[in-house]
Design a protein around this motif. Structure first.
Motif, mmCIF file in Angstrom:
data_model
loop_
_atom_site.group_PDB
_atom_site.id
_atom_site.type_symbol
_atom_site.label_atom_id
_atom_site.label_comp_id
_atom_site.label_asym_id
_atom_site.label_seq_id
_atom_site.Cartn_x
_atom_site.Cartn_y
_atom_site.Cartn_z
ATOM 1 N N SER A 448 0.807 -1.219 0.000
ATOM 2 C CA SER A 448 0.000 0.000 0.000
ATOM 3 C C SER A 448 0.843 1.274 0.000
ATOM 4 C CB SER A 448 -0.930 0.012 1.225
ATOM 5 O OG SER A 448 -0.167 -0.032 2.420
ATOM 6 N N ASN A 449 2.144 1.127 -0.165
ATOM 7 C CA ASN A 449 3.040 2.282 -0.152
ATOM 8 C C ASN A 449 3.413 2.633 -1.581
ATOM 9 O OD1 ASN A 449 5.145 4.140 0.101
ATOM 10 N ND2 ASN A 449 5.978 3.168 1.937
ATOM 11 N N THR A 450 2.910 3.747 -2.074
ATOM 12 C CA THR A 450 3.121 4.118 -3.475
ATOM 13 C C THR A 450 4.397 4.914 -3.680
ATOM 14 O OG1 THR A 450 1.800 6.133 -3.180
ATOM 15 C CG2 THR A 450 0.643 4.147 -3.929
ATOM 16 N N SER A 451 5.140 5.215 -2.616
ATOM 17 C CA SER A 451 6.346 6.039 -2.751
ATOM 18 C C SER A 451 7.627 5.272 -2.475
ATOM 19 C CB SER A 451 6.269 7.239 -1.803
ATOM 20 O OG SER A 451 6.198 6.813 -0.449
ATOM 21 N N TYR A 452 7.516 4.023 -2.017
ATOM 22 C CA TYR A 452 8.724 3.275 -1.697
ATOM 23 C C TYR A 452 9.458 2.879 -2.971
ATOM 24 C CZ TYR A 452 11.949 -0.248 -0.027
ATOM 25 O OH TYR A 452 13.094 -0.959 0.238
ATOM 26 N N GLY A 453 10.790 2.906 -2.913
ATOM 27 C CA GLY A 453 11.601 2.387 -4.002
ATOM 28 C C GLY A 453 12.236 3.458 -4.858
ATOM 29 N N ALA A 454 13.151 3.021 -5.720
ATOM 30 C CA ALA A 454 13.832 3.910 -6.641
ATOM 31 C C ALA A 454 13.024 4.058 -7.927
ATOM 32 C CB ALA A 454 15.214 3.330 -6.972
ATOM 33 N N THR A 455 13.309 5.081 -8.682
ATOM 34 C CA THR A 455 12.736 5.190 -10.016
ATOM 35 C C THR A 455 13.454 4.198 -10.935
ATOM 36 O OG1 THR A 455 14.283 6.882 -10.773
ATOM 37 C CG2 THR A 455 12.295 7.640 -9.633
ATOM 38 N N ASN A 456 12.866 3.940 -12.094
ATOM 39 C CA ASN A 456 13.526 3.052 -13.042
ATOM 40 C C ASN A 456 14.901 3.573 -13.442
ATOM 41 O OD1 ASN A 456 11.350 1.353 -12.984
ATOM 42 N ND2 ASN A 456 10.575 1.905 -15.007
ATOM 43 N N GLN A 457 15.007 4.887 -13.654
ATOM 44 C CA GLN A 457 16.296 5.454 -14.038
ATOM 45 C C GLN A 457 17.307 5.306 -12.913
ATOM 46 O OE1 GLN A 457 17.163 6.699 -17.195
ATOM 47 N NE2 GLN A 457 19.155 6.368 -16.223
ATOM 48 N N GLN A 458 16.858 5.514 -11.678
ATOM 49 C CA GLN A 458 17.770 5.342 -10.548
ATOM 50 C C GLN A 458 18.239 3.894 -10.433
ATOM 51 O OE1 GLN A 458 15.252 6.906 -7.429
ATOM 52 N NE2 GLN A 458 16.429 8.815 -7.290
ATOM 53 N N GLN A 459 17.343 2.944 -10.671
ATOM 54 C CA GLN A 459 17.744 1.543 -10.637
ATOM 55 C C GLN A 459 18.813 1.264 -11.686
ATOM 56 O OE1 GLN A 459 15.193 -1.579 -12.375
ATOM 57 N NE2 GLN A 459 15.259 -2.629 -10.379
ATOM 58 N N THR A 460 18.588 1.746 -12.903
ATOM 59 C CA THR A 460 19.562 1.541 -13.970
ATOM 60 C C THR A 460 20.893 2.186 -13.620
ATOM 61 O OG1 THR A 460 17.775 1.508 -15.606
ATOM 62 C CG2 THR A 460 20.015 1.857 -16.428
ATOM 63 N N ASP A 461 20.848 3.408 -13.095
ATOM 64 C CA ASP A 461 22.088 4.116 -12.736
ATOM 65 C C ASP A 461 22.831 3.384 -11.613
ATOM 66 O OD1 ASP A 461 21.454 6.021 -14.617
ATOM 67 O OD2 ASP A 461 20.709 7.492 -13.168
ATOM 68 N N ALA A 462 22.095 2.898 -10.614
ATOM 69 C CA ALA A 462 22.729 2.174 -9.512
ATOM 70 C C ALA A 462 23.395 0.899 -10.024
ATOM 71 C CB ALA A 462 21.703 1.839 -8.434
ATOM 72 N N TYR A 463 22.677 0.145 -10.854
ATOM 73 C CA TYR A 463 23.243 -1.079 -11.399
ATOM 74 C C TYR A 463 24.492 -0.775 -12.227
ATOM 75 C CZ TYR A 463 19.039 -3.766 -10.133
ATOM 76 O OH TYR A 463 18.021 -4.394 -9.452
ATOM 77 N N SER A 464 24.432 0.284 -13.021
ATOM 78 C CA SER A 464 25.587 0.659 -13.838
ATOM 79 C C SER A 464 26.787 0.998 -12.961
ATOM 80 C CB SER A 464 25.225 1.858 -14.722
ATOM 81 O OG SER A 464 26.340 2.276 -15.482
ATOM 82 N N THR A 465 26.539 1.754 -11.897
ATOM 83 C CA THR A 465 27.622 2.127 -10.977
ATOM 84 C C THR A 465 28.219 0.900 -10.310
ATOM 85 O OG1 THR A 465 26.603 4.285 -10.548
ATOM 86 C CG2 THR A 465 28.187 3.485 -8.927
ATOM 87 N N TRP A 466 27.368 0.019 -9.803
ATOM 88 C CA TRP A 466 27.866 -1.178 -9.118
ATOM 89 C C TRP A 466 28.615 -2.099 -10.072
ATOM 90 C CZ3 TRP A 466 22.492 -2.184 -6.477
ATOM 91 C CH2 TRP A 466 22.312 -1.251 -5.451
ATOM 92 N N LEU A 467 28.076 -2.303 -11.279
ATOM 93 C CA LEU A 467 28.715 -3.207 -12.232
ATOM 94 C C LEU A 467 30.057 -2.658 -12.703
ATOM 95 C CD1 LEU A 467 25.624 -4.327 -14.330
ATOM 96 C CD2 LEU A 467 27.059 -5.809 -12.932
ATOM 97 N N ASN A 468 30.099 -1.388 -13.032
ATOM 98 C CA ASN A 468 31.355 -0.809 -13.497
ATOM 99 C C ASN A 468 32.413 -0.805 -12.398
ATOM 100 O OD1 ASN A 468 31.193 0.186 -16.392
ATOM 101 N ND2 ASN A 468 29.309 1.075 -15.577
ATOM 102 N N THR A 469 31.986 -0.577 -11.160
ATOM 103 C CA THR A 469 32.925 -0.655 -10.043
ATOM 104 C C THR A 469 33.426 -2.079 -9.873
ATOM 105 O OG1 THR A 469 31.858 1.192 -8.896
ATOM 106 C CG2 THR A 469 33.208 -0.295 -7.563
ATOM 107 N N SER A 470 32.532 -3.061 -9.998
ATOM 108 C CA SER A 470 32.927 -4.460 -9.884
ATOM 109 C C SER A 470 33.928 -4.840 -10.967
ATOM 110 C CB SER A 470 31.688 -5.364 -9.974
ATOM 111 O OG SER A 470 30.789 -5.106 -8.917
ATOM 112 N N VAL A 471 33.695 -4.350 -12.186
ATOM 113 C CA VAL A 471 34.619 -4.625 -13.282
ATOM 114 C C VAL A 471 35.988 -4.018 -12.982
ATOM 115 C CG1 VAL A 471 35.122 -4.159 -15.709
ATOM 116 C CG2 VAL A 471 32.823 -4.873 -15.019
ATOM 117 N N SER A 472 36.001 -2.780 -12.502
ATOM 118 C CA SER A 472 37.272 -2.103 -12.235
ATOM 119 C C SER A 472 38.046 -2.754 -11.098
ATOM 120 C CB SER A 472 37.019 -0.622 -11.910
ATOM 121 O OG SER A 472 36.385 -0.477 -10.647
#
Length: 554
Positions: A448-472
């Motif tokens: 019932s919480n309509t505000s919880y969570g990241a936006t789709n763009q934030q999810q993509t950006d977070a995944y990109s940051t984590w993956l690129n850091t993992s690669v490095s």
């Protein structure tokens, strides 16, 4: 030449598929092995090094038709870099092992291990390797042995989700403990009768595929720790869990000399705990390295962790003040701002992720001789890795804590000298919040919480940051949790059941163009079906890794 891709299978009183990974096609070299091996901090196949990005589909063996399994594997393979988690103890449909009142029965029929054979064979035909997870830390109480609904872990509420819809509904350690008449979760690690039963199941699986090069590795357990639904006893320590890993890894190695063995733990640390498998030689304090030289890797320490947390907080606070997001506070003394008690106070506690509170010392486990590589998971919306910084938004705290977690895991693995894989990572979005069921629950937490969570763009950006850091940081493998599949065959009483499969999405959510059917795969909040950019990101990172590996071999 066909790509070689990878995926994991995991199990409990059954088995879990836990990862499907795409890697570049290695060319066999003279004297090399067709089985996956380690080479320092890397993996190798046929004499060539490889790294991978994958996704997770724990529900794969529970699908109702072979065609659905084939289509799912084909879609994962087509993306270019995927891994999936699967479990197999459904009451209806597929099951590998049942345990009731101390009696164990292994199912070798068409809806049992023969179906696992089909999954492995199809994965191999798609150029995929399989990792099998042998048990799970989490398992909820069932209302009865044949019912389709589950009680929440506290045993007080019910959910109408089909059996095996959630990743924590495939049997596991607590199932053994309950059915053998015991009380504490950690008795799974110490009770001789349970150990023999689990080893019997393990031997049936391991010996079945001992000579099959499609198997990537044996993962001992998903997220092992001292407690679960059932409480821990007062005697469970990090040494309890480490010793169980050593016993099971040695047992598997006595059966299978070919395949890799890993833990599957979350990566929790115990910086100041005694070690059963200390680093040898123990790292000495290191002077500053000469210009151009590399400092010897040392394990994470309490002193380092507290210093870096304090430095990060000061940097973020200063940046927030300069940007106008945070007003100065405190007391002005002789023209300068002095910190108040709240601002200046620094905790001497490193937090449960680093102090052994969960009964896990990932470095000690990784250093067991028969454990071939390290594992960790990243779910900042479920676990706390570093204290939240009040200068930052919740989202930025999630991203930064993930970066810190990856960094410390990489440092720990480098000190041990073995490969490291991020076996699962995820972040819930607002569009998918209504489906979010934490791993130790059986009902959506924010329905019932309509505000919880990241936006789709934030999810993509977070995944990109984590993956690129993992690669490095030279991680050997990275697996996104979880895969989504549509247009599956529905049958009453199974994980894909007519009219019951799926959780209502947020009213804002827009399904991806390939979401053609209500008969979708299970979703506990991490399925990116409303964010197709995630799939594209995984494909991009995978291609970059493979191109880099290809250039290195030329």
């Amino acid at each position: 030449m066909r790509d070689h891709r990878w995926f994991t299978v995991g199990g409990l009183a059954a088995l879990l598929l836990s990862g499907l990974v795409v890697a570049a096609p290695p060319t066999a070299k003279r004297g090399s092995s067709q089985f996956v091996q380690t080479d320092g901090a890397s993996f190798s196949v046929n004499g060539s090094k490889f790294r991978y990005v994958g996704t997770n589909a724990y529900w794969l063996p529970a699908l109702n038709t072979d065609q659905d399994i084939w289509d799912t594997l084909g879609n994962i393979s087509a993306v270019g870099a995927k891994s999936l988690d699967v479990a197999t103890t459904p009451v209806n449909g597929t099951w590998f092992q049942s345990i009731q009142n101390g009696q164990v029965c292994i199912n070798d029929g068409p809806n049992g291990l023969q179906k696992l054979d089909t999954v492995v064979q199809m994965a191999q035909q798609h150029g995929l390797y399989v990792t099998m997870t042998l048990t799970n830390n989490w398992y909820p109480s069932a209302s009865n042995s044949t019912g389709s609904s589950l009680k929440a872990r506290g045993g007080t509420t019910e959910t109408t989700l089909p059996r095996n819809y959630l990743s924590n509904d495939y049997g596991g350690m607590d199932l053994y403990v309950r059915q053998f008449g015991l009380q504490c979760h950690d008795e799974f690690y110490t009770d001789e009768t349970i150990l023999k039963a689990f080893q019997n199941f393990t031997s049936q699986i391991v010996s079945r595929y001992v000579n099959n090069p499609a198997i990537f590795s044996w993962e001992l357990a998903n997220d092992p720790r001292c407690d679960s639904t059932l409480p821990a006893s007062g005697s469970c320590t990090t040494e309890t869990v480490t010793q169980w890993h050593a016993t099971m890894a040695q047992y598997i190695r006595s059966i299978d000399p070919n395949h890799l063995i890993s833990s599957g733990n979350q990566g929790f640390m115990c910086l100041d705990c005694p070690k059963l498998y200390p680093l040898n030689p123990a790292p000495a304090p290191q002077p500053s390295p000469a210009p151009g030289s590399k400092k010897r890797s040392v394990p994470v320490t309490t002193k380092q962790l507290l210093r870096e947390l304090a430095d990060s907080r000061r940097f973020n606070r200063r940046a927030a003040m300069l940007s106008g997001r945070l007003k100065e506070d405190g007391i002005r003394v002789r023209g300068r701002w002095a910190a108040t008690v709240t601002r200046g106070q620094q905790s001497s506690e490193v937090g449960p992720a680093y102090d052994g509170s969960y009964g896990v010392d990932s470095q000690d486990i990784m250093n067991i001789p028969d454990i071939n590589f390290g594992t960790f998971q990243l779910f900042p919306d479920q676990d706390t890795y570093v204290p939240s910084d009040p200068s930052l938004s919740s989202y930025q705290n999630f991203v930064n804590s993930g970066l810190s977690w990856i960094k410390y895991q990489a440092q720990s693995a480098e000190a041990v000298g073995k490969p490291l894989t991020m076996t699962a990572f995820g972040l819930v979005t607002q569009d998918n919040a209504a489906a979010f069921v934490p791993f130790n629950m059986t009902a959506p937490l924010y329905a019932s919480n309509t505000s919880y969570g990241a936006t789709n763009q934030q999810q993509t950006d977070a995944y990109s940051t984590w993956l690129n850091t993992s690669v490095s940081l030279n991680l050997a493998g990275m697996i996104q949790y979880q895969w989504g599949q549509q247009n599956l065959t529905a049958e009453p009483g199974t994980v894909i059941s007519p009219g019951t499969t799926g959780v209502t999405l947020s009213s804002r959510a827009t399904l991806a163009s390939n979401d053609l059917s209500s008969n979708s795969s299970p979703d506990d909040g991490y399925n990116p079906r409303t964010n197709p950019d995630v799939t594209q990101l995984l494909n991009t990172i995978s291609n970059e890794i493979q191109n880099s590996a290809g250039n290195a071999r030329k």
